[in-house]
Design a protein around this motif. Structure first.
Motif, PDB file in Angstrom:
ATOM      1  N   UNK A 125       0.837  -1.204   0.000  1.00  0.00           N
ATOM      2  CA  UNK A 125       0.000   0.000   0.000  1.00  0.00           C
ATOM      3  C   UNK A 125       0.870   1.251   0.000  1.00  0.00           C
ATOM      4  N   UNK A 126       1.938   1.257   0.784  1.00  0.00           N
ATOM      5  CA  UNK A 126       2.856   2.396   0.810  1.00  0.00           C
ATOM      6  C   UNK A 126       3.497   2.617  -0.554  1.00  0.00           C
ATOM      7  N   UNK A 127       3.796   1.538  -1.244  1.00  0.00           N
ATOM      8  CA  UNK A 127       4.504   1.607  -2.523  1.00  0.00           C
ATOM      9  C   UNK A 127       3.572   1.798  -3.705  1.00  0.00           C
ATOM     10  N   UNK A 128       2.300   1.549  -3.516  1.00  0.00           N
ATOM     11  CA  UNK A 128       1.352   1.690  -4.612  1.00  0.00           C
ATOM     12  C   UNK A 128       1.481   0.615  -5.666  1.00  0.00           C
ATOM     13  N   UNK A 129       2.113  -0.524  -5.304  1.00  0.00           N
ATOM     14  CA  UNK A 129       2.345  -1.609  -6.272  1.00  0.00           C
ATOM     15  C   UNK A 129       2.134  -2.950  -5.580  1.00  0.00           C
ATOM     16  N   UNK A 130       1.256  -3.759  -6.089  1.00  0.00           N
ATOM     17  CA  UNK A 130       1.058  -5.100  -5.548  1.00  0.00           C
ATOM     18  C   UNK A 130       2.263  -5.965  -5.916  1.00  0.00           C
ATOM     19  N   UNK A 131       2.772  -6.692  -4.964  1.00  0.00           N
ATOM     20  CA  UNK A 131       3.941  -7.539  -5.203  1.00  0.00           C
ATOM     21  C   UNK A 131       5.256  -6.869  -4.855  1.00  0.00           C
ATOM     22  N   UNK A 132       5.207  -5.578  -4.458  1.00  0.00           N
ATOM     23  CA  UNK A 132       6.439  -4.849  -4.130  1.00  0.00           C
ATOM     24  C   UNK A 132       7.161  -5.474  -2.938  1.00  0.00           C
ATOM     25  N   UNK A 133       6.396  -5.888  -1.924  1.00  0.00           N
ATOM     26  CA  UNK A 133       6.990  -6.486  -0.721  1.00  0.00           C
ATOM     27  C   UNK A 133       7.725  -7.771  -1.065  1.00  0.00           C
ATOM     28  N   UNK A 134       7.053  -8.647  -1.798  1.00  0.00           N
ATOM     29  CA  UNK A 134       7.653  -9.941  -2.108  1.00  0.00           C
ATOM     30  C   UNK A 134       8.940  -9.772  -2.911  1.00  0.00           C
ATOM     31  N   UNK A 135       8.946  -8.825  -3.851  1.00  0.00           N
ATOM     32  CA  UNK A 135      10.154  -8.591  -4.652  1.00  0.00           C
ATOM     33  C   UNK A 135      11.292  -8.077  -3.772  1.00  0.00           C
ATOM     34  N   UNK A 136      10.988  -7.154  -2.857  1.00  0.00           N
ATOM     35  CA  UNK A 136      12.027  -6.596  -1.993  1.00  0.00           C
ATOM     36  C   UNK A 136      12.600  -7.652  -1.059  1.00  0.00           C
ATOM     37  N   UNK A 137      11.735  -8.433  -0.423  1.00  0.00           N
ATOM     38  CA  UNK A 137      12.197  -9.456   0.513  1.00  0.00           C
ATOM     39  C   UNK A 137      12.972 -10.555  -0.211  1.00  0.00           C
ATOM     40  N   UNK A 138      12.478 -10.982  -1.365  1.00  0.00           N
ATOM     41  CA  UNK A 138      13.199 -11.995  -2.139  1.00  0.00           C
ATOM     42  C   UNK A 138      14.583 -11.484  -2.527  1.00  0.00           C
ATOM     43  N   UNK A 139      14.648 -10.199  -2.884  1.00  0.00           N
ATOM     44  CA  UNK A 139      15.941  -9.614  -3.246  1.00  0.00           C
ATOM     45  C   UNK A 139      16.891  -9.569  -2.072  1.00  0.00           C
ATOM     46  N   UNK A 140      16.387  -9.177  -0.899  1.00  0.00           N
ATOM     47  CA  UNK A 140      17.215  -9.120   0.300  1.00  0.00           C
ATOM     48  C   UNK A 140      17.736 -10.501   0.674  1.00  0.00           C
ATOM     49  N   UNK A 141      16.868 -11.498   0.654  1.00  0.00           N
ATOM     50  CA  UNK A 141      17.273 -12.864   1.010  1.00  0.00           C
ATOM     51  C   UNK A 141      18.282 -13.410   0.008  1.00  0.00           C
ATOM     52  N   UNK A 142      18.035 -13.166  -1.273  1.00  0.00           N
ATOM     53  CA  UNK A 142      18.954 -13.647  -2.309  1.00  0.00           C
ATOM     54  C   UNK A 142      20.325 -12.992  -2.178  1.00  0.00           C
ATOM     55  N   UNK A 180      14.072 -11.784  10.038  1.00  0.00           N
ATOM     56  CA  UNK A 180      14.128 -12.882   9.070  1.00  0.00           C
ATOM     57  C   UNK A 180      15.075 -12.591   7.909  1.00  0.00           C
ATOM     58  N   UNK A 181      15.105 -11.349   7.436  1.00  0.00           N
ATOM     59  CA  UNK A 181      15.938 -11.038   6.263  1.00  0.00           C
ATOM     60  C   UNK A 181      17.372 -10.678   6.651  1.00  0.00           C
ATOM     61  N   UNK A 182      17.607 -10.418   7.934  1.00  0.00           N
ATOM     62  CA  UNK A 182      18.953 -10.235   8.477  1.00  0.00           C
ATOM     63  C   UNK A 182      19.763  -9.110   7.803  1.00  0.00           C
ATOM     64  N   UNK A 183      19.300  -7.873   7.877  1.00  0.00           N
ATOM     65  CA  UNK A 183      20.132  -6.779   7.376  1.00  0.00           C
ATOM     66  C   UNK A 183      21.298  -6.529   8.321  1.00  0.00           C
TER      67      UNK A 183
END
Length: 316
Positions: A125-142, A180-183
């Motif tokens: 909702x903050x980003x105005x894009x559905x799927x934004x969270x999943x892309x960011x978290x997947x990127x961080x984990x990868x 979980x994503x460990x920054x």
């Protein structure tokens, strides 16, 4: 110029529409005619010449946007920065982080900051894009896994959370996601904003001193009275009472007792003095304009397509 940060806003293109954004938010300056010149993007060879010009001083290059991964030659430019012995850093919404993680680690970027605004529904909702969270978290984990695979310490991974009326009450949950994503580091911004009254006073000073009509302050006249301040203060208190496996910083770094006043009275300085950024940083816009602030881009002191940066920096 030793120790100076070079902030390169290499593109104003963005695939998110964040409500708090000074560029594409509701009042963002990219919606006006004043923003049109900043849609231009410089050829990567212009940036490489800039890097070559100042590499002797070993500056920190901080790349931002828009979304910097939308700049076609981003990876080429970052590789060049590292080959010249400079620090290469970047802030991203994470939408294209996963697919570039391997090369980022191989090329030795110094740190990557990824926006993380809350749990999935809130972040999207903050980003105005559905799927934004999943892309960011997947990127961080990868990216974390790629560092482990290549046995590399860098890039240091940071997350960035900007408080708004949408995510203020889920701050503790956002910290739990970072568990979980460990920054390596988490940064929480209490938001950047001004009032109409302060903006007009700012305009009078800029017109008197520089003879120009500033416009970008209007992008930050968001009203934060919708934030439930008691809830936010309580969330910050809970965060500070817990131990986390990563370091974090809340900006501005003010006492908990001052958080409500930060939103109620934007003219208060809370112990801070004048902004030192123009003396410590060089901010370059996508069209080559050198400005005194990456957010308030009204005051232009030159353009790197017309004059070398060192001449602009030393010009009196």
């Amino acid at each position: 110029m030793t120790g100076i940060t070079k902030s390169l806003r290499i593109t104003n293109l963005c695939n998110h529409r964040c409500a708090v954004c000074g560029q594409y938010g509701e009042k963002g300056y990219m919606h006006t005619a004043n923003g049109k010149p900043l849609l231009k993007a410089l050829d990567v060879e212009v940036y490489k010449r800039l890097v070559d010009e100042v590499a002797y001083y070993r500056p920190l290059f901080y790349l931002t946007g828009g979304e910097p991964f939308l700049y076609p030659k981003l990876m080429d430019l970052m590789k060049h920065i590292k080959q010249k012995g400079c620090l290469a850093t970047l802030v991203t919404n994470g939408s294209r982080l996963k697919e570039n993680a391997r090369q980022i680690v191989e090329d030795g970027w110094d740190y990557v900051m990824v926006s993380l605004d809350g749990p999935e529904e809130v972040h999207d909702r903050c980003r105005g894009v559905k799927g934004a969270y999943r892309a960011a978290v997947d990127g961080l984990v990868t990216l974390r896994k790629e560092k482990d695979r290549q046995n590399k310490a860098r890039p240091y991974i940071l997350t960035s959370t900007t408080i708004s009326n949408v995510n203020a009450d889920v701050l503790e949950k956002t910290f739990e996601i970072c568990n979980a994503v460990k920054p390596d580091y988490m940064i929480v911004y209490l938001s950047w904003f001004t009032s109409e009254e302060l903006g007009k006073a700012h305009s009078r000073i800029i017109k008197k001193e520089f003879g120009i009509e500033p416009y970008t302050w209007r992008s930050y006249t968001n009203r934060y009275n919708e934030i439930e301040l008691d809830s936010l203060v309580n969330a910050i208190k809970k965060v500070k009472e817990r131990r986390w496996p990563f370091n974090y910083l809340i900006i501005p770094n003010i006492p908990l007792k001052d958080v409500k006043d930060y939103y109620r009275y934007p003219a208060k300085m809370f112990g801070y003095s004048k902004c030192a950024a123009p003396f410590l940083m060089v901010d370059i816009m996508p069209n080559g304009d050198v400005v005194t602030c990456r957010d308030y881009v009204d005051i232009k002191v030159g353009n790197i397509t017309e004059k070398p940066l060192l001449e602009i920096w030393n010009d009196r």
